[in-house]
Design a protein around this motif. Structure first.
Motif, PDB file in Angstrom:
ATOM      1  N   HIS A  25       0.811  -1.213   0.000  1.00  0.00           N
ATOM      2  CA  HIS A  25       0.000   0.000   0.000  1.00  0.00           C
ATOM      3  C   HIS A  25       0.852   1.274   0.000  1.00  0.00           C
ATOM      4  CE1 HIS A  25      -3.405  -2.640   1.209  1.00  0.00           C
ATOM      5  NE2 HIS A  25      -2.479  -3.230   1.952  1.00  0.00           N
ATOM      6  N   ASP A  26       0.755   2.048  -1.072  1.00  0.00           N
ATOM      7  CA  ASP A  26       1.257   3.421  -1.116  1.00  0.00           C
ATOM      8  C   ASP A  26       2.707   3.527  -0.633  1.00  0.00           C
ATOM      9  OD1 ASP A  26       0.773   6.104  -1.770  1.00  0.00           O
ATOM     10  OD2 ASP A  26       0.399   6.618   0.320  1.00  0.00           O
ATOM     11  N   VAL A  27       3.594   2.698  -1.199  1.00  0.00           N
ATOM     12  CA  VAL A  27       4.994   2.660  -0.779  1.00  0.00           C
ATOM     13  C   VAL A  27       5.838   3.576  -1.655  1.00  0.00           C
ATOM     14  CG1 VAL A  27       7.057   1.209  -0.691  1.00  0.00           C
ATOM     15  CG2 VAL A  27       4.904   0.364   0.230  1.00  0.00           C
ATOM     16  N   SER A  28       6.659   4.399  -1.017  1.00  0.00           N
ATOM     17  CA  SER A  28       7.629   5.236  -1.719  1.00  0.00           C
ATOM     18  C   SER A  28       9.006   4.991  -1.105  1.00  0.00           C
ATOM     19  CB  SER A  28       7.270   6.723  -1.598  1.00  0.00           C
ATOM     20  OG  SER A  28       6.054   7.018  -2.245  1.00  0.00           O
ATOM     21  N   LEU A  29       9.964   4.615  -1.935  1.00  0.00           N
ATOM     22  CA  LEU A  29      11.350   4.454  -1.476  1.00  0.00           C
ATOM     23  C   LEU A  29      12.256   4.435  -2.696  1.00  0.00           C
ATOM     24  CD1 LEU A  29      12.460   1.258  -1.984  1.00  0.00           C
ATOM     25  CD2 LEU A  29      10.750   0.843  -0.226  1.00  0.00           C
ATOM     26  N   GLU A  30      13.539   4.650  -2.461  1.00  0.00           N
ATOM     27  CA  GLU A  30      14.502   4.596  -3.551  1.00  0.00           C
ATOM     28  C   GLU A  30      15.710   3.783  -3.133  1.00  0.00           C
ATOM     29  OE1 GLU A  30      16.909   8.790  -2.934  1.00  0.00           O
ATOM     30  OE2 GLU A  30      15.156   8.783  -4.247  1.00  0.00           O
ATOM     31  N   ILE A  31      16.358   3.167  -4.133  1.00  0.00           N
ATOM     32  CA  ILE A  31      17.532   2.348  -3.878  1.00  0.00           C
ATOM     33  C   ILE A  31      18.754   3.232  -4.016  1.00  0.00           C
ATOM     34  CG2 ILE A  31      18.821   0.304  -4.576  1.00  0.00           C
ATOM     35  CD1 ILE A  31      16.179  -0.813  -5.666  1.00  0.00           C
ATOM     36  N   THR A  32      19.360   3.541  -2.893  1.00  0.00           N
ATOM     37  CA  THR A  32      20.452   4.501  -2.830  1.00  0.00           C
ATOM     38  C   THR A  32      21.790   3.790  -2.650  1.00  0.00           C
ATOM     39  OG1 THR A  32      20.029   4.729  -0.460  1.00  0.00           O
ATOM     40  CG2 THR A  32      19.012   6.341  -1.908  1.00  0.00           C
ATOM     41  N   GLU A  33      22.852   4.559  -2.731  1.00  0.00           N
ATOM     42  CA  GLU A  33      24.199   4.008  -2.622  1.00  0.00           C
ATOM     43  C   GLU A  33      24.424   3.404  -1.233  1.00  0.00           C
ATOM     44  OE1 GLU A  33      28.841   5.526  -3.178  1.00  0.00           O
ATOM     45  OE2 GLU A  33      27.158   6.909  -3.477  1.00  0.00           O
ATOM     46  N   GLY A  34      25.100   2.283  -1.202  1.00  0.00           N
ATOM     47  CA  GLY A  34      25.408   1.633   0.062  1.00  0.00           C
ATOM     48  C   GLY A  34      24.501   0.474   0.397  1.00  0.00           C
ATOM     49  N   GLY A  35      23.520   0.199  -0.447  1.00  0.00           N
ATOM     50  CA  GLY A  35      22.633  -0.928  -0.228  1.00  0.00           C
ATOM     51  C   GLY A  35      21.391  -0.555   0.563  1.00  0.00           C
ATOM     52  N   VAL A  36      20.263  -1.157   0.179  1.00  0.00           N
ATOM     53  CA  VAL A  36      18.976  -0.902   0.825  1.00  0.00           C
ATOM     54  C   VAL A  36      18.365  -2.229   1.245  1.00  0.00           C
ATOM     55  CG1 VAL A  36      16.622  -0.031   0.493  1.00  0.00           C
ATOM     56  CG2 VAL A  36      18.569   1.230  -0.457  1.00  0.00           C
ATOM     57  N   GLY A  37      17.872  -2.300   2.463  1.00  0.00           N
ATOM     58  CA  GLY A  37      17.240  -3.508   2.966  1.00  0.00           C
ATOM     59  C   GLY A  37      15.744  -3.359   3.081  1.00  0.00           C
ATOM     60  N   LEU A  38      15.008  -4.409   2.743  1.00  0.00           N
ATOM     61  CA  LEU A  38      13.573  -4.511   2.999  1.00  0.00           C
ATOM     62  C   LEU A  38      13.386  -5.593   4.045  1.00  0.00           C
ATOM     63  CD1 LEU A  38      11.941  -4.381  -0.573  1.00  0.00           C
ATOM     64  CD2 LEU A  38      12.049  -2.559   1.131  1.00  0.00           C
ATOM     65  N   ILE A  39      12.955  -5.196   5.229  1.00  0.00           N
ATOM     66  CA  ILE A  39      12.860  -6.104   6.370  1.00  0.00           C
ATOM     67  C   ILE A  39      11.396  -6.379   6.682  1.00  0.00           C
ATOM     68  CG2 ILE A  39      13.531  -6.452   8.778  1.00  0.00           C
ATOM     69  CD1 ILE A  39      15.587  -4.199   8.398  1.00  0.00           C
ATOM     70  N   GLY A  40      11.098  -7.633   6.983  1.00  0.00           N
ATOM     71  CA  GLY A  40       9.735  -7.966   7.387  1.00  0.00           C
ATOM     72  C   GLY A  40       9.533  -9.463   7.418  1.00  0.00           C
ATOM     73  N   GLU A  41       8.454  -9.871   8.066  1.00  0.00           N
ATOM     74  CA  GLU A  41       8.093 -11.281   8.117  1.00  0.00           C
ATOM     75  C   GLU A  41       7.575 -11.749   6.771  1.00  0.00           C
ATOM     76  OE1 GLU A  41       6.173 -12.451  12.184  1.00  0.00           O
ATOM     77  OE2 GLU A  41       5.256 -10.610  11.456  1.00  0.00           O
ATOM     78  N   SER A  42       7.399 -13.060   6.640  1.00  0.00           N
ATOM     79  CA  SER A  42       6.714 -13.599   5.471  1.00  0.00           C
ATOM     80  C   SER A  42       5.313 -13.014   5.397  1.00  0.00           C
ATOM     81  CB  SER A  42       6.633 -15.127   5.561  1.00  0.00           C
ATOM     82  OG  SER A  42       7.919 -15.695   5.564  1.00  0.00           O
ATOM     83  N   SER A  96      17.600   1.019   5.511  1.00  0.00           N
ATOM     84  CA  SER A  96      16.619  -0.061   5.551  1.00  0.00           C
ATOM     85  C   SER A  96      15.209   0.496   5.699  1.00  0.00           C
ATOM     86  CB  SER A  96      16.911  -1.027   6.708  1.00  0.00           C
ATOM     87  OG  SER A  96      18.078  -1.767   6.466  1.00  0.00           O
ATOM     88  N   HIS A  97      14.251  -0.306   5.227  1.00  0.00           N
ATOM     89  CA  HIS A  97      12.825  -0.002   5.349  1.00  0.00           C
ATOM     90  C   HIS A  97      12.142  -1.227   5.952  1.00  0.00           C
ATOM     91  CE1 HIS A  97      13.384   3.458   2.588  1.00  0.00           C
ATOM     92  NE2 HIS A  97      14.228   2.640   1.976  1.00  0.00           N
ATOM     93  N   VAL A  98      11.288  -1.010   6.920  1.00  0.00           N
ATOM     94  CA  VAL A  98      10.572  -2.100   7.588  1.00  0.00           C
ATOM     95  C   VAL A  98       9.142  -2.146   7.049  1.00  0.00           C
ATOM     96  CG1 VAL A  98       9.800  -3.040   9.794  1.00  0.00           C
ATOM     97  CG2 VAL A  98      11.971  -1.797   9.655  1.00  0.00           C
ATOM     98  N   LEU A  99       8.744  -3.314   6.538  1.00  0.00           N
ATOM     99  CA  LEU A  99       7.403  -3.496   5.998  1.00  0.00           C
ATOM    100  C   LEU A  99       6.555  -4.315   6.964  1.00  0.00           C
ATOM    101  CD1 LEU A  99       8.972  -2.726   3.315  1.00  0.00           C
ATOM    102  CD2 LEU A  99       7.259  -4.104   2.147  1.00  0.00           C
ATOM    103  N   PHE A 100       5.352  -3.848   7.179  1.00  0.00           N
ATOM    104  CA  PHE A 100       4.388  -4.588   7.987  1.00  0.00           C
ATOM    105  C   PHE A 100       3.022  -4.455   7.336  1.00  0.00           C
ATOM    106  CE2 PHE A 100       1.254  -4.542  11.587  1.00  0.00           C
ATOM    107  CZ  PHE A 100       1.313  -5.906  11.854  1.00  0.00           C
ATOM    108  N   ALA A 101       2.378  -5.604   7.040  1.00  0.00           N
ATOM    109  CA  ALA A 101       1.055  -5.609   6.414  1.00  0.00           C
ATOM    110  C   ALA A 101       1.032  -4.763   5.149  1.00  0.00           C
ATOM    111  CB  ALA A 101      -0.004  -5.128   7.399  1.00  0.00           C
ATOM    112  N   GLY A 102       2.129  -4.806   4.392  1.00  0.00           N
ATOM    113  CA  GLY A 102       2.170  -4.127   3.107  1.00  0.00           C
ATOM    114  C   GLY A 102       2.466  -2.651   3.157  1.00  0.00           C
TER     115      GLY A 102
END
Length: 268
Positions: A27-44, A203-209
């Motif tokens: 839902h309505d996600v905004s992010l960019e992949i920047t220098e140094g690596g980007v993590g998407l963290i969250g449960e299955s 890093s970005h933490v995702l929960f329930a989309g």
């Protein structure tokens, strides 16, 4: 458009909503992949793999856009895009019937297939392994082959989906050392906080989309602001501690509807 023409973040999402069969799951996600690596963290089930599929051009947003440089994915030359952005799947993605050398050579033009031994050496494998099949290699070796295949086209960005999840701790460390040494941007999808801390500056933490928290990885894990991030961090066993009996992270939220609306207050 060539890969060299892309400046700034290789990929960025702008208010992206994604779903299956018209049912939104991100839902309505905004992010960019920047220098140094980007993590998407969250449960299955948090939506991180769905978002990665959109970044690879495998899933069209219900709303919003995925940008590659200054163009949306709908308008780019996909041949250039596929060279610049490569997925790194888990080792099980290798065709069990295909020898390792042929599996890597698939990604190369015929005139460049002599580079297979060079690519194997780049990921720390002996060139002689090119004649073996996947079942004749260890899990760590197979994962290195998957990385070598992705590196064959000289990408600017690697999208890694749980690249160390099936490996033991010692092999994980070797694969992480390899990934950290590569001169390539990376988007890492994982639930393993130690892995994201090692490989990702942001890093970005995702929960329930939804993205519920973002920031520099070290700060985010040291002082999480959102209860979900704190619960993920606290669920990691610590040396010398007795395991605690506790419910899943999702059970800490009284209403999933509250989490979807961005509410972080109604936690046990």
């Amino acid at each position: 458009m060539t890969g060299a023409a892309v400046t700034g973040p290789v990929l960025r999402a702008e208010r992206v909503t994604l779903g299956y069969a018209r049912r939104p799951v991100v839902h309505d996600v905004s992010l960019e992949i920047t220098e140094g690596g980007v993590g998407l963290i969250g449960e299955s089930g948090s939506g991180k793999t769905t978002l990665a599929r959109a970044f690879l051009g495998l899933l069209t947003p219900m709303s919003g856009n995925i940008w590659y440089g200054d163009q949306t994915l709908k308008k780019v030359d996909m041949r250039t895009f596929r060279k610049d952005v490569q997925p790194v799947f888990q080792a099980e993605a290798l065709d069990p019937r295909m020898r390792i050398g042929r599996s890597i050579a698939e990604a190369l033009p015929r005139a460049e297939r002599h580079r297979v031994p060079e690519l194997l050496e780049q990921v720390g494998l002996a060139p002689e392994l090119a004649g073996r099949r996947p079942h004749q290699l260890s899990g760590g070796q197979r994962q290195r082959v998957v990385i070598a295949r992705a590196l064959a086209v000289g990408p600017r960005l690697l999208i890694l989906d749980e690249p160390t999840s099936a490996l033991d701790v010692t092999v994980q460390a070797k694969v992480l050392d390899l990934l950290a040494s590569l001169d390539t941007e990376r988007l890492l999808i994982t639930h393993n906080l130690a892995v994201v801390e090692r490989l990702c500056k942001t890093s970005h933490v995702l929960f329930a989309g939804r993205v519920v928290e973002s920031g520099p990885t070290a700060e985010l894990l040291a002082s999480p602001a959102h209860p979900y991030t704190r619960a993920l961090r606290d669920a990691v066993p610590k040396l010398g501690e007795s395991p605690r009996r506790r419910g899943g992270v999702r059970r800490r939220c009284r209403r999933r509807r509250a989490a979807r609306s961005g509410c972080a207050a109604r936690w046990r």
